[in-house]
Design a protein around this motif. Structure first.
Motif, mmCIF file in Angstrom:
data_model
loop_
_atom_site.group_PDB
_atom_site.id
_atom_site.type_symbol
_atom_site.label_atom_id
_atom_site.label_comp_id
_atom_site.label_asym_id
_atom_site.label_seq_id
_atom_site.Cartn_x
_atom_site.Cartn_y
_atom_site.Cartn_z
ATOM 1 N N ALA A 50 0.812 -1.219 0.000
ATOM 2 C CA ALA A 50 0.000 0.000 0.000
ATOM 3 C C ALA A 50 0.844 1.268 0.000
ATOM 4 N N SER A 51 2.150 1.136 0.174
ATOM 5 C CA SER A 51 3.018 2.305 0.240
ATOM 6 C C SER A 51 3.120 2.999 -1.110
ATOM 7 N N PRO A 52 3.144 4.321 -1.146
ATOM 8 C CA PRO A 52 3.344 5.028 -2.415
ATOM 9 C C PRO A 52 4.718 4.745 -3.028
ATOM 10 N N ASP A 53 5.625 4.221 -2.233
ATOM 11 C CA ASP A 53 6.975 3.892 -2.706
ATOM 12 C C ASP A 53 7.106 2.430 -3.096
ATOM 13 N N PHE A 54 5.963 1.728 -3.254
ATOM 14 C CA PHE A 54 6.015 0.294 -3.469
ATOM 15 C C PHE A 54 6.870 -0.106 -4.671
ATOM 16 N N SER A 55 6.737 0.581 -5.781
ATOM 17 C CA SER A 55 7.480 0.205 -6.993
ATOM 18 C C SER A 55 8.980 0.220 -6.745
ATOM 19 N N GLN A 56 9.465 1.261 -6.063
ATOM 20 C CA GLN A 56 10.891 1.353 -5.772
ATOM 21 C C GLN A 56 11.314 0.296 -4.754
ATOM 22 N N ILE A 57 10.473 0.059 -3.749
ATOM 23 C CA ILE A 57 10.764 -0.970 -2.751
ATOM 24 C C ILE A 57 10.867 -2.328 -3.426
#
Length: 301
Positions: A188-195
């Protein structure tokens, strides 16, 4: 809002913070802007309040050959010959020396029971009973070793399973549920793609050193589950803190572990890393050699 410099610390607290800044992980000696929270917890310690200092000590994973790029099966071991807490015992002695001048700290060396009981994440070669016994054996071995270290007289130190620590704090939820929640929090994090991208890259590098190839789509799923476990630990610790318990994490593991825990706790948890990056890298290089030697011995037998 007051900056850390505007607070008046006890001299012993200032000495502890200054020491960490000097010997710690650069600007990330403490995660986030949490020096004030660290100082408040240490002030509580100086006033006789109980404060838990948590140190993770992982079990070992021996990776076995995989097929068709699937996630490799694993054989767990106690990893006592490469225990991270014992490896850094001199650093921890110095750290507890500072803490013992502030108050009477409680140190808990946590064995991550979730790593041995997460069938959705890992394919184990040992039965559940064997893995439970291994966890208990690891705790016993660590406690025996910790008894032989000359800690300051007012320092309490004990190794515990993660699930047992939570039970002690009144948390009866199965730790696996926190791992599930951690995975969902990452997704659900907005940074999911980078994570996700970083998790895949880390997974590829990790398995390459053992000569193993895992398909990218499998890594994408498994490594988010894996990092969700650390995020879940942060979620659980926030629940403990919400009940009034003060906690400080002493991080000796790869920095990604601390970052995920910090994220899981909504950045409400002071996490200090009292080692330099080169020290951290040296430990993992040595531990990997221990693991490779163990794998070769298994192969011969």
């Amino acid at each position: 809002m007051k900056t850390p410099e505007q607070f008046t610390f006890l001299p012993t607290i200032k000495q502890f913070i200054d020491w960490n800044k000097k010997i710690g992980y650069g600007d990330n000696w403490i995660l986030g802007d949490k020096e004030n929270l660290l100082a408040k917890n240490l002030t509580a310690l100086s006033q006789g309040e109980s404060v838990d200092f948590l140190i993770w000590n992982c079990i070992g994973f021996d990776w076995l050959p995989n097929q068709n790029g699937k996630y490799p099966p694993c054989r767990l071991n106690d990893n006592l010959e490469a225990a991270i807490t014992l490896y850094y015992q001199q650093k921890l002695l110095e750290l507890t020396g500072f803490l013992s001048k502030i108050g009477s700290p409680n140190l808990f060396v946590l064995v991550p029971s979730n790593e041995a009981l997460y069938e959705e994440m890992w394919t184990y070669t040992q039965s559940l009973d064997e893995r439970q016994a291994l966890l208990n054996r690891t705790v016993t071995g660590l406690n025996q070793a910790l008894l032989n270290i000359p800690w300051p007289n007012n320092t309490y130190i004990e190794s515990l399973r993660w699930d047992e620590y939570l039970k002690q704090k009144g948390i009866l939820t199965d730790p696996k549920q926190y791992s599930f929640a951690g995975r969902n929090k990452i997704i659900a994090s907005p940074d999911f793609s980078q994570i996700e991208q970083n998790a895949i890259s880390a997974g590829q590098s990790y398995f390459q050193q053992y000569g193993l190839y895992v398909k990218k789509d499998i890594l994408a799923d498994k490594r988010i589950q894996y990092e969700g476990m650390y995020t879940g630990e942060g979620i659980a610790l926030k629940e403990v803190m919400n009940q009034g318990k003060k906690i400080i994490i002493i991080n000796l593991e790869e920095f990604r572990v601390a970052k995920r825990t910090f994220f899981g706790a909504d950045e409400t948890l002071p996490i200090i890393t009292p080692i330099k990056r080169k020290e951290m890298e040296a430990y993992y290089q040595w531990e990997n050699q221990v693991q490779l030697t163990r794998l070769k011995q298994y192969a011969k037998n």
